[in-house]
Motif scaffolding. Structure first.
Motif, PDB file in Angstrom:
ATOM      1  N   GLU A 125      -3.781   6.650  -4.703  1.00 45.85           N
ATOM      2  CA  GLU A 125      -3.110   7.882  -5.103  1.00 45.85           C
ATOM      3  C   GLU A 125      -4.103   9.025  -5.276  1.00 45.85           C
ATOM      4  N   ASN A 126      -5.365   8.719  -5.581  1.00 49.39           N
ATOM      5  CA  ASN A 126      -6.381   9.747  -5.793  1.00 49.39           C
ATOM      6  C   ASN A 126      -7.106  10.150  -4.507  1.00 49.39           C
ATOM      7  N   VAL A 127      -6.902   9.401  -3.425  1.00 53.12           N
ATOM      8  CA  VAL A 127      -7.533   9.726  -2.148  1.00 53.12           C
ATOM      9  C   VAL A 127      -6.641  10.736  -1.427  1.00 53.12           C
ATOM     10  N   PRO A 128      -7.202  11.881  -1.041  1.00 51.91           N
ATOM     11  CA  PRO A 128      -6.369  12.928  -0.437  1.00 51.91           C
ATOM     12  C   PRO A 128      -5.637  12.482   0.838  1.00 51.91           C
ATOM     13  N   GLN A 129      -6.272  11.652   1.648  1.00 54.38           N
ATOM     14  CA  GLN A 129      -5.632  11.218   2.887  1.00 54.38           C
ATOM     15  C   GLN A 129      -4.470  10.259   2.624  1.00 54.38           C
ATOM     16  N   LEU A 130      -4.417   9.635   1.466  1.00 56.89           N
ATOM     17  CA  LEU A 130      -3.378   8.654   1.142  1.00 56.89           C
ATOM     18  C   LEU A 130      -2.411   9.162   0.073  1.00 56.89           C
ATOM     19  N   LYS A 131      -2.191  10.454  -0.002  1.00 57.15           N
ATOM     20  CA  LYS A 131      -1.282  11.027  -1.006  1.00 57.15           C
ATOM     21  C   LYS A 131       0.146  10.503  -0.820  1.00 57.15           C
ATOM     22  N   ILE A 132       0.490  10.089   0.395  1.00 57.57           N
ATOM     23  CA  ILE A 132       1.834   9.575   0.687  1.00 57.57           C
ATOM     24  C   ILE A 132       2.130   8.304  -0.104  1.00 57.57           C
ATOM     25  N   ILE A 133       1.089   7.627  -0.543  1.00 61.85           N
ATOM     26  CA  ILE A 133       1.260   6.361  -1.257  1.00 61.85           C
ATOM     27  C   ILE A 133       1.967   6.572  -2.597  1.00 61.85           C
ATOM     28  N   LYS A 134       1.913   7.815  -3.140  1.00 59.15           N
ATOM     29  CA  LYS A 134       2.619   8.121  -4.393  1.00 59.15           C
ATOM     30  C   LYS A 134       4.126   8.024  -4.213  1.00 59.15           C
ATOM     31  N   ALA A 135       4.598   8.261  -3.003  1.00 64.62           N
ATOM     32  CA  ALA A 135       6.037   8.249  -2.741  1.00 64.62           C
ATOM     33  C   ALA A 135       6.611   6.830  -2.728  1.00 64.62           C
ATOM     34  N   ILE A 136       5.772   5.841  -2.539  1.00 65.71           N
ATOM     35  CA  ILE A 136       6.234   4.452  -2.493  1.00 65.71           C
ATOM     36  C   ILE A 136       6.309   3.911  -3.924  1.00 65.71           C
ATOM     37  N   PRO A 137       7.487   3.484  -4.366  1.00 67.38           N
ATOM     38  CA  PRO A 137       7.590   2.954  -5.730  1.00 67.38           C
ATOM     39  C   PRO A 137       6.837   1.626  -5.876  1.00 67.38           C
ATOM     40  N   ASP A 138       6.359   1.371  -7.089  1.00 65.45           N
ATOM     41  CA  ASP A 138       5.638   0.122  -7.366  1.00 65.45           C
ATOM     42  C   ASP A 138       6.509  -1.097  -7.072  1.00 65.45           C
ATOM     43  N   VAL A 139       7.802  -0.968  -7.310  1.00 65.54           N
ATOM     44  CA  VAL A 139       8.733  -2.074  -7.107  1.00 65.54           C
ATOM     45  C   VAL A 139       8.797  -2.493  -5.648  1.00 65.54           C
ATOM     46  N   VAL A 140       8.513  -1.590  -4.745  1.00 62.18           N
ATOM     47  CA  VAL A 140       8.504  -1.896  -3.317  1.00 62.18           C
ATOM     48  C   VAL A 140       7.099  -2.264  -2.851  1.00 62.18           C
ATOM     49  N   PHE A 141       6.095  -1.540  -3.331  1.00 66.84           N
ATOM     50  CA  PHE A 141       4.731  -1.702  -2.853  1.00 66.84           C
ATOM     51  C   PHE A 141       4.138  -3.072  -3.203  1.00 66.84           C
ATOM     52  N   VAL A 142       4.269  -3.483  -4.452  1.00 65.33           N
ATOM     53  CA  VAL A 142       3.624  -4.731  -4.901  1.00 65.33           C
ATOM     54  C   VAL A 142       4.219  -5.964  -4.202  1.00 65.33           C
ATOM     55  N   PRO A 143       5.563  -6.134  -4.177  1.00 66.65           N
ATOM     56  CA  PRO A 143       6.085  -7.307  -3.453  1.00 66.65           C
ATOM     57  C   PRO A 143       5.756  -7.283  -1.962  1.00 66.65           C
ATOM     58  N   SER A 144       5.782  -6.103  -1.350  1.00 64.65           N
ATOM     59  CA  SER A 144       5.448  -6.011   0.075  1.00 64.65           C
ATOM     60  C   SER A 144       4.008  -6.422   0.325  1.00 64.65           C
ATOM     61  N   ALA A 145       3.104  -5.931  -0.510  1.00 67.48           N
ATOM     62  CA  ALA A 145       1.692  -6.296  -0.357  1.00 67.48           C
ATOM     63  C   ALA A 145       1.495  -7.788  -0.596  1.00 67.48           C
ATOM     64  N   THR A 146       2.213  -8.340  -1.563  1.00 76.18           N
ATOM     65  CA  THR A 146       2.090  -9.777  -1.859  1.00 76.18           C
ATOM     66  C   THR A 146       2.585 -10.621  -0.692  1.00 76.18           C
ATOM     67  N   VAL A 147       3.727 -10.261  -0.144  1.00 72.83           N
ATOM     68  CA  VAL A 147       4.273 -11.022   0.992  1.00 72.83           C
ATOM     69  C   VAL A 147       3.333 -10.932   2.195  1.00 72.83           C
ATOM     70  N   LEU A 148       2.825  -9.741   2.475  1.00 75.93           N
ATOM     71  CA  LEU A 148       1.887  -9.593   3.598  1.00 75.93           C
ATOM     72  C   LEU A 148       0.613 -10.397   3.373  1.00 75.93           C
ATOM     73  N   ALA A 149       0.117 -10.409   2.140  1.00 72.04           N
ATOM     74  CA  ALA A 149      -1.091 -11.189   1.838  1.00 72.04           C
ATOM     75  C   ALA A 149      -0.822 -12.682   1.981  1.00 72.04           C
TER      76      ALA A 149
END
Length: 166
Positions: A125-149
């Motif tokens: 969220e603090n990296v200017p090139q990745l500001k879009i990541i703020k739009a993704i809710p934690d509820v979606v981001f964490v399970p998606s990252a876990t499943v991909l991992a």
């Protein structure tokens, strides 16, 4: 789940022979209903049985035996006379119905990934090139990252083991 494993004689108190006969009779009845003319039909019937196990029972799943073992069973089954065919099938199923076990890498990946995903999201969220990541809710981001991992850990483990045991 435990009841099924008890029926198969894989843990817990051994069930009566009548109960095993009932379960195996049902499986064999379902198996023999299919018109088995060649190995492909036999292989499809065995895969259907394991698919039925895995879809009907919640939680743990069963590994399908290797093709070479299914071929060996098919040759025994094909050459056996009428009543012996059932015995060959029952022996094959009781020998090869094994639980799919998770390896330590998969469990460790499942435990470590959610906190790591949250940390990556906070840093991203603090990296200017990745500001879009703020739009993704934690509820979606964490399970998606876990499943991909978990998927990548499972695939890399299979590839690594295949390279070690060609």
């Amino acid at each position: 789940m435990g009841l099924f494993m008890s029926f198969m004689g894989k843990g817990g108190p051994n069930p009566s022979s009548q109960m095993i006969s009932l379960v195996m009779g049902t499986l064999y009845g379902r198996f023999i209903e299919k018109d088995i003319q060649n190995f492909q039909d036999f292989h499809i019937a065995v895969l259907d049985i394991f698919n039925t196990f895995n879809s009907a029972l919640p939680g743990k799943h069963f590994d399908v035996p290797p093709r070479s073992d299914i071929e060996a069973c098919y040759t025994q089954w094909k050459d056996a006379p009428g009543l012996k065919k059932r015995k060959v099938f029952v022996n094959f199923i009781t020998e090869y119905v094994n639980l799919n076990k998770l390896d330590d890498y998969t469990v460790l990946t499942g435990i470590v990934t959610p906190p790591a995903a949250m940390a990556v999201k906070k840093v991203g969220e603090n990296v200017p090139q990745l500001k879009i990541i703020k739009a993704i809710p934690d509820v979606v981001f964490v399970p998606s990252a876990t499943v991909l991992a978990l998927i990548s850990a499972k695939l890399s483990r299979r590839i690594f083991l295949k390279n070690l045991n060609p």
